[in-house]
Design an enzyme around this catalytic site. Structure first.
Site, PDB file in Angstrom:
ATOM      1  N   GLN A  72      -0.211  -8.590 -17.233  1.00 36.95           N
ATOM      2  CA  GLN A  72      -0.467  -9.796 -16.440  1.00 36.95           C
ATOM      3  C   GLN A  72       0.686 -10.790 -16.454  1.00 36.95           C
ATOM      4  O   GLN A  72       1.036 -11.330 -15.392  1.00 36.95           O
ATOM      5  CB  GLN A  72      -1.758 -10.461 -16.916  1.00 36.95           C
ATOM      6  N   ASP A  86     -11.877  -7.594 -11.278  1.00 36.49           N
ATOM      7  CA  ASP A  86     -12.872  -8.159 -12.194  1.00 36.49           C
ATOM      8  C   ASP A  86     -12.329  -8.176 -13.617  1.00 36.49           C
ATOM      9  O   ASP A  86     -12.491  -9.155 -14.347  1.00 36.49           O
ATOM     10  CB  ASP A  86     -14.165  -7.336 -12.141  1.00 36.49           C
ATOM     11  N   ARG A 133      -3.833  -9.848  -3.012  1.00 30.80           N
ATOM     12  CA  ARG A 133      -5.152  -9.397  -2.585  1.00 30.80           C
ATOM     13  C   ARG A 133      -6.179  -9.813  -3.633  1.00 30.80           C
ATOM     14  O   ARG A 133      -5.848 -10.090  -4.785  1.00 30.80           O
ATOM     15  CB  ARG A 133      -5.167  -7.876  -2.430  1.00 30.80           C
ATOM     16  N   GLY A 134      -7.457  -9.850  -3.222  1.00 30.08           N
ATOM     17  CA  GLY A 134      -8.520 -10.106  -4.177  1.00 30.08           C
ATOM     18  C   GLY A 134      -8.527 -11.539  -4.678  1.00 30.08           C
ATOM     19  O   GLY A 134      -8.106 -12.465  -3.990  1.00 30.08           O
ATOM     20  N   GLU A 135      -8.992 -11.716  -5.904  1.00 27.26           N
ATOM     21  CA  GLU A 135      -9.218 -13.055  -6.442  1.00 27.26           C
ATOM     22  C   GLU A 135      -8.154 -13.488  -7.444  1.00 27.26           C
ATOM     23  O   GLU A 135      -7.554 -14.549  -7.308  1.00 27.26           O
ATOM     24  CB  GLU A 135     -10.600 -13.112  -7.089  1.00 27.26           C
ATOM     25  N   ASP A 136      -7.941 -12.674  -8.466  1.00 28.62           N
ATOM     26  CA  ASP A 136      -7.020 -13.081  -9.532  1.00 28.62           C
ATOM     27  C   ASP A 136      -5.615 -13.327  -8.994  1.00 28.62           C
ATOM     28  O   ASP A 136      -4.980 -14.338  -9.306  1.00 28.62           O
ATOM     29  CB  ASP A 136      -6.987 -12.011 -10.627  1.00 28.62           C
ATOM     30  N   SER A 137      -5.115 -12.424  -8.159  1.00 27.24           N
ATOM     31  CA  SER A 137      -3.739 -12.568  -7.680  1.00 27.24           C
ATOM     32  C   SER A 137      -3.596 -13.719  -6.690  1.00 27.24           C
ATOM     33  O   SER A 137      -2.520 -14.299  -6.553  1.00 27.24           O
ATOM     34  CB  SER A 137      -3.234 -11.260  -7.058  1.00 27.24           C
TER      35      SER A 137
END
Length: 356
Positions: A241, A15, A257-261
């Site tokens: 980042q 997040d 994994r997840g959203e940003d990556s």
């Protein structure tokens, strides 16, 4: 304009990663941003140099009261992932709302998905009936993969920088030894097929160097030496980042994994495997399959995703050059499709302006 972004760190810093990229992107367009975050500790390594135009506020009741008393009201209020902004700031936001609603928007930035409902719900209004925001209207803003959604975050000149990138120089700057072996990044939770993957790399004819990110990926790795047959392992520290992007640009295969990556892996244009955040009701299975559908993923790519996410049990397919070439073509095709569309920031600014 003044933008307030509210973020609660639920788990694993994803997040915070999305919200920081959005804040920095807005600043790059000349906007003034306050990023309210209940746990800003990850920003110490995620964005150690900060960003001009972005103020980070440790989100507590005390800081909200101080800011509401001493700082100007925002023009745009963004609650990331339905986190419910500080009531003191909502009250100030409501108090200063122009009668015609001009340049005064409350946005609920939702989670990323390729599922069909995203197009149906993107941009819909949500009237607020309870104080302190009673009488105002939120609007849902859904990131997504089609023109009928909110798009994906993408910095200007990102692809040009990607094309100029020198991975050999970057590896040397990070102190990572490399002698031409296959490079694989590992950013994951605790995938059921991890040990099978490591075993395949250890027994492979071609050497592989696994670049393991700090945190849960490193903790998930079974203990052992850095050299395991044909597999060499390099453990990485937490990185900012931009350096994480460089890691993805460097590797021949990225586990994310997840959203940003996931978004950053798409922009990298290399083969990738996505571990989706697990949900108790297995709703993540539908979400994963929706991405595979959008990508027109080959059976081998879809099947590996199912194994990696614990949706199936079988022997991992061999990650040979032919397989990776096929997956790379899928990744490049997905990226090309998205590059024909406007990025998330462009759509968000247009959405705010159009609602004036």
């Amino acid at each position: 304009m003044r933008w307030d972004i509210f973020c609660k760190v639920i788990d694993n810093h994803g997040d915070a990663g999305v919200c920081w990229r959005l804040a920095a992107a807005l600043s790059g367009e000349g906007e003034t941003v306050r990023l309210w975050i209940d746990d800003p500790s990850a920003l110490a390594w995620m964005a150690p140099e900060g960003c001009e135009g972005v103020s980070v506020v440790a989100w507590t009741a005390a800081t909200a009261e101080i800011q509401a008393t001493n700082a100007p009201a925002p023009d745009v209020l963004i609650e990331a992932f339905g986190c419910d902004p500080a009531p003191e700031i909502v009250a100030m936001f409501a108090l200063h709302a122009p009668r015609n609603g001009s340049t005064h928007r409350w946005i609920n930035l939702e989670y990323l998905s390729a599922e069909p409902y995203v197009e149906r719900l993107h941009g819909l209004p949500s009237p607020v009936f309870r104080a302190p925001g009673a009488g105002l209207t939120k609007h849902f803003f859904y990131p997504g993969f089609t023109r009928a959604t909110g798009g994906l975050l993408r910095e200007p000149e990102l692809i040009a920088r990607r094309e100029r990138f020198d991975r050999g120089a970057w590896l040397a700057s990070q102190g990572i030894p490399w002698q031409g072996e296959r490079l694989v990044s590992l950013f994951c939770y605790e995938p059921p097929a991890l040990e099978a993957l490591l075993s395949q790399f250890e027994r492979a004819d071609r050497p592989t160097r696994l670049l393991v990110t700090a945190g849960r990926a490193a903790a998930a790795l079974p203990p052992g030496p850095a050299q395991r047959g044909a597999l060499s392992i390099s453990w990485l520290p937490h990185v900012p980042q931009p350096e994480f992007d460089h890691l993805l640009w460097t590797c021949d295969l990225n586990f994310v994994r997840g959203e940003d990556s996931l978004v950053r892996a798409i922009w990298a244009g290399a083969p990738f495997i996505w571990q989706i955040y697990p949900q108790d009701d297995d709703a993540h299975h539908t979400k994963l399959n929706a991405l595979m559908d959008w990508m027109n993923a080959a059976p081998s790519l879809r099947g590996f995703h199912h194994l990696w996410n614990g949706m199936a049990r079988d022997r991992l397919p061999d990650l040979n050059p032919t397989t990776l070439e096929s997956w790379g073509s899928s990744a490049l095709a997905a990226r090309a499709c998205l590059l024909e569309q406007d990025d998330l920031l462009t759509r968000l600014q247009r959405f705010v302006a159009q609602k004036s």
